[in-house]
Design a protein around this motif. Structure first.
Motif, PDB file in Angstrom:
ATOM      1  N   HIS A  84      13.692  53.137 -17.614  1.00  0.00           N
ATOM      2  CA  HIS A  84      12.740  53.743 -17.114  1.00  0.00           C
ATOM      3  C   HIS A  84      13.244  55.351 -17.124  1.00  0.00           C
ATOM      4  N   HIS A  86      13.535  57.974 -14.759  1.00  0.00           N
ATOM      5  CA  HIS A  86      13.987  58.570 -13.661  1.00  0.00           C
ATOM      6  C   HIS A  86      15.392  59.103 -13.954  1.00  0.00           C
ATOM      7  N   ASP A  88      17.931  59.331 -12.336  1.00  0.00           N
ATOM      8  CA  ASP A  88      18.894  58.524 -11.804  1.00  0.00           C
ATOM      9  C   ASP A  88      19.255  57.374 -12.793  1.00  0.00           C
ATOM     10  N   HIS A  89      18.286  57.147 -14.060  1.00  0.00           N
ATOM     11  CA  HIS A  89      18.782  56.339 -14.831  1.00  0.00           C
ATOM     12  C   HIS A  89      18.870  57.170 -16.237  1.00  0.00           C
ATOM     13  N   HIS A 151       6.727  50.106 -11.550  1.00  0.00           N
ATOM     14  CA  HIS A 151       7.754  50.851 -10.786  1.00  0.00           C
ATOM     15  C   HIS A 151       7.135  52.420 -10.513  1.00  0.00           C
ATOM     16  N   ASP A 173      14.864  49.290 -12.185  1.00  0.00           N
ATOM     17  CA  ASP A 173      14.042  49.235 -11.069  1.00  0.00           C
ATOM     18  C   ASP A 173      12.787  48.642 -11.107  1.00  0.00           C
TER      19      ASP A 173
HETATM   20 ZN   LIG Z   1      13.570  54.431 -10.762  1.00  0.00          ZN
END
Ligand SMILES: [Zn+2]
Length: 561
Positions: A84, A86, A88-89, A151, A173
Motif C-alpha cells: 500500500h 504509506h 513506511d512502505h 487499511h 498493514d
Molecule cells: Zn500502512
C-alpha cells in the motif's frame, strides 16, 4: 514462541528448493518496512519504507532499511511488491531504485500513483506493473497473487507468494472494517481458500496485537466529525495524514452538508488529493474545493482547511500554524480537528502543538476527547479470526515493536499454531522455510541508515551522539599555542564557547589538567599535532565532567607559537 538469539552467525547457503525470508526493516520498530524473499537464486522485495526519526536523532530526515545484504545482488531482484501507499512502505523505494532503476515495481493503482509522484521528485522513471485484488503475476520463480485488504489508505493488498518451497502470505498493514466507506472489505473468502490450500508461512501485521477486541469501523466516526462541523462558529481546520483518503472524504462530505468550502493546505496534501481525485478515490462535489487564497473572502463558518501535520512534524503546516509562522492564522472560534492517531514517540510534540493552538483560541478536538479516529490496523480479535481462517503452519509477526510482535505471537499460539513455529525475529534475522518448517538460521548486517539532506548513510550513531551532546552542553574549543616541535605551552590556553557555559574555576581546573597531560606527553616524546589535540581534548573533557558535571563536545586545536 521461538525468539531469535541476540548474536547469530551469518546464515548458511540456502538449501535448493527452500525459501529464505529476511526482514530488513519493520521488525522491532513501527516503520521502514521491508522484507526480502529468496528462492532459486532470485530475490523478491516486499515493501521498502522509511522510519521517521525521534527527538534523539536530531537533524535526520528519514531512516532507511539497510540494503547492505542485497547490494551485491541487485541484479537478482525480480520485483519490488508494494502492499500500500504509506510512507513506511514506499518511502525507501527511491533510494533502492537509485541503485538499480529498472527493478519492476508491482502495486495497485493508488499505491503506484503515490509512488510515481515521489519518484518524479527524485528524477526517477520507474518500471511499473499495475495489479489489482485477485490478480496473479509471475516474477521469476515467485508466483504472486494479490488479496484485497482494508487499511487507513485505499487500495491495500496482501500478497501470496508461491514457490516450490511453499505458500506464504504477507498481509501488509490491514484491519477488518466490516463497513468501510468504499465498500472494499478485507477478502476473508480469499483467506479461507488459502487456508484450505494450506498456508506454510504467515507474515502478519502486529501493530495493534496488544489491543483487545475489534477495531471499530471508519463509519462510526461520522457522528463526532459531523458534530464538529455543526458546532464550530469559525473555521474547521483538519489535520490528517496526506494519504488518509477516506477520512478526508468524510471531512469533505461533512463540509458540503454544512455549506463550507474546503481548501487543501500543504504541498503533500494538495498533491495526494489531486491524485486521489483524478483516479476516482475521492468524490468531490463541484465547487466544493477552492484555493486557500479564496477562503479569506468567506465568513469563517463557511471555511474548512485540510492540512498535514497530525504527527507534530516540525515543518508541517499545523506545527507552523501553532508557531504563528504560517499564513493561516488561528483565531478564536476556530476548531482544529486532529484526525489521526499518535505514532509512538511523537506524543510530546503533538501535546505541545495542542497547547499552543489552544492558547491561540482554537478548540482542539482529538482522539483523546472525541471519537474522531480509528486505527488502520487489526486488533487482537481480528488477528485471531485470521489465524483461525488461515490455519498457518508457521507464523512470523511483522510490523511492530518487540512487545507488539510477542503479543501477536501469543495470539497465534492460542489458536493452535505450535510454539516452535511462531518466530519472533528482528531486522536482519534470516528465516528459512524448508519442507513446511520455518526456522531461524542466522542474521545479516542491519543498521539504521540515516538520510540527512542529500547524504545517505554518512551520519552514524557517533554523529548522533555528538549532536545530542552539542544540544545538551554545546561546544568548547581549546586553542593551544605550543613551542614548535614540543608539547610545551608557549602561552596560556584560550577557550572559545558556543552554547556551553563554564565558570572560571572550572576552566582553571581544565588548564591545570592540560598542563599535566602535556608534561606526560613531553616525557613520552609525543609531538604529533593530532595526538596532542586528542590528549588536550580528553584532559579538558574529563576535568569539566568532574568539576562542573558538564560534557560539552571539546575540540582542541594545536598551533605553533
Ligand atoms: Zn500502512
Amino acid at each position: 514462541m521461538r525468539t531469535a538469539a541476540r548474536d547469530l552467525a551469518s546464515p548458511p547457503a540456502l538449501n535448493p528448493g527452500a525459501l529464505r525470508v529476511t526482514p530488513l526493516g519493520g521488525i522491532g520498530e513501527i516503520g521502514r518496512n521491508m522484507t526480502v524473499f529468496e528462492h532459486a537464486g532470485k530475490l523478491l522485495v516486499v515493501d521498502c519504507g522509511v522510519l521517521f526519526p525521534e527527538d534523539t536523532q536530531p537533524g535526520i530526515d528519514v531512516i532507511l532499511p539497510d540494503f547492505t545484504s542485497i547490494e551485491d545482488r541487485l541484479d537478482d531482484i525480480e520485483a519490488i511488491v508494494l502492499t500500500h501507499g504509506h510512507e513506511d512502505h514506499i518511502g525507501g523505494v527511491p533510494y533502492l531504485l537509485k541503485q538499480r532503476p529498472d527493478i519492476p515495481v508491482v502495486g495497485s493503482q493508488l499505491t503506484l500513483a503515490f509512488l510515481s509522484a515521489k519518484l518524479t521528485e527524485h528524477n526517477i522513471k520507474p518500471v511499473l506493473v499495475h495489479v489489482e485484488a485477485a490478480d496473479r503475476h509471475t516474477a521469476g520463480p515467485f508466483s504472486l497473487e494479490f488479496i484485497a485488504v482494508n487499511h487507513s489508505i485505499p487500495d491495500g493488498l496482501a500478497v501470496v507468494i508461491r514457490t516450490p518451497a511453499g505458500v506464504v502470505l504477507h498481509t501488509g498493514d490491514f484491519r477488518m472494517d466490516q463497513f468501510p466507506l468504499d465498500g472494499r472489505l478485507t477478502d476473508l473468502r480469499a483467506f479461507g481458500r488459502l487456508g484450505e490450500e494450506g498456508l506454510d508461512l504467515l507474515l502478519v501485521d502486529s501493530t495493534n496485537a496488544e489491543i483487545p477486541g475489534f477495531t471499530i469501523s471508519e463509519t462510526e466516526l461520522t457522528p463526532a466529525i459531523d458534530q464538529v462541523f455543526t458546532t464550530t462558529p469559525g473555521r474547521v481546520i483538519v489535520s490528517s495524514f496526506a494519504s488518509h483518503v477516506h477520512r478526508i472524504q468524510q471531512v469533505l462530505d461533512a463540509s458540503h452538508a454544512r455549506g463550507r468550502k474546503v481548501a487543501f493546505v500543504g504541498r503533500s496534501m494538495v498533491r495526494n488529493m489531486r491524485i486521489a481525485r483524478e483516479l476516482g478515490y475521492l468524490t468531490v462535489p463541484r465547487g466544493l474545493v477552492i484555493d486557500y487564497a479564496k477562503t479569506r473572502n468567506l465568513p469563517p463558518n463557511k471555511v474548512t482547511l485540510i492540512c498535514t501535520g497530525s504527527q507534530g512534524e516540525p515543518m508541517a503546516a499545523l506545527a507552523r500554524m501553532a508557531g504563528e509562522t504560517h499564513e493561516v492564522r488561528i483565531s478564536d472560534g476556530d476548531t482544529v480537528l486532529l484526525a489521526s492517531s499518535l505514532i509512538p514517540g511523537n506524543e510530546s510534540a503533538i501535546y505541545g502543538i495542542i497547547n499552543k493552538l489552544t492558547d491561540l483560541g482554537a478548540n482542539v478536538v482529538h482522539k483523546g476527547n472525541a471519537r474522531v479516529h480509528v486505527s488502520g490496523h487489526a486488533s487482537a480479535g481480528e488477528l485471531v479470526y485470521c489465524y483461525n481462517i488461515l490455519r498457518p503452519r508457521n507464523v512470523m509477526p511483522v510490523h511492530g515493536e518487540p512487545k507488539h510482535l510477542r503479543a501477536n505471537g501469543a495470539l497465534a499460539e492460542r489458536t493452535g499454531v505450535p510454539a516452535d513455529n511462531v518466530l519472533i525475529t528482528r531486522d536482519g534475522v534470516v528465516v528459512d522455510l524448508v519442507d513446511g518448517v520455518a526456522r531461524i538460521v542466522g542474521q545479516v548486517e542491519n543498521d539504521l541508515v540515516y538520510v540527512d539532506g542529500q547524504t545517505v548513510g554518512h551520519v552514524t550513531e557517533d554523529t548522533l551522539a555528538d549532536r545530542r551532546k552539542l544540544s545538551a552542553a554545546g561546544v568548547l574549543t581549546v586553542l593551544a599555542f605550543l613551542r614548535p616541535g614540543t608539547a610545551e605551552l608557549a602561552e596560556p590556553l584560550e577557550y572559545l564557547h558556543r552554547g556551553s557555559v563554564h565558570g572560571q574555576d572550572s576552566l582553571d581546573n581544565a588548564s591545570r589538567a592540560v598542563e599535566k597531560a602535556l608534561a606526560d606527553a613531553t616525557r613520552n616524546k609525543t609531538t604529533a599535532g593530532d595526538q596532542l589535540e586528542d590528549i588536550i581534548a580528553k584532559a579538558v573533557a574529563r576535568s569539566l565532567a568532574r568539576s562542573s558535571r558538564r560534557e560539552p563536545v571539546v575540540i582542541a586545536v594545536v598551533l605553533d607559537a
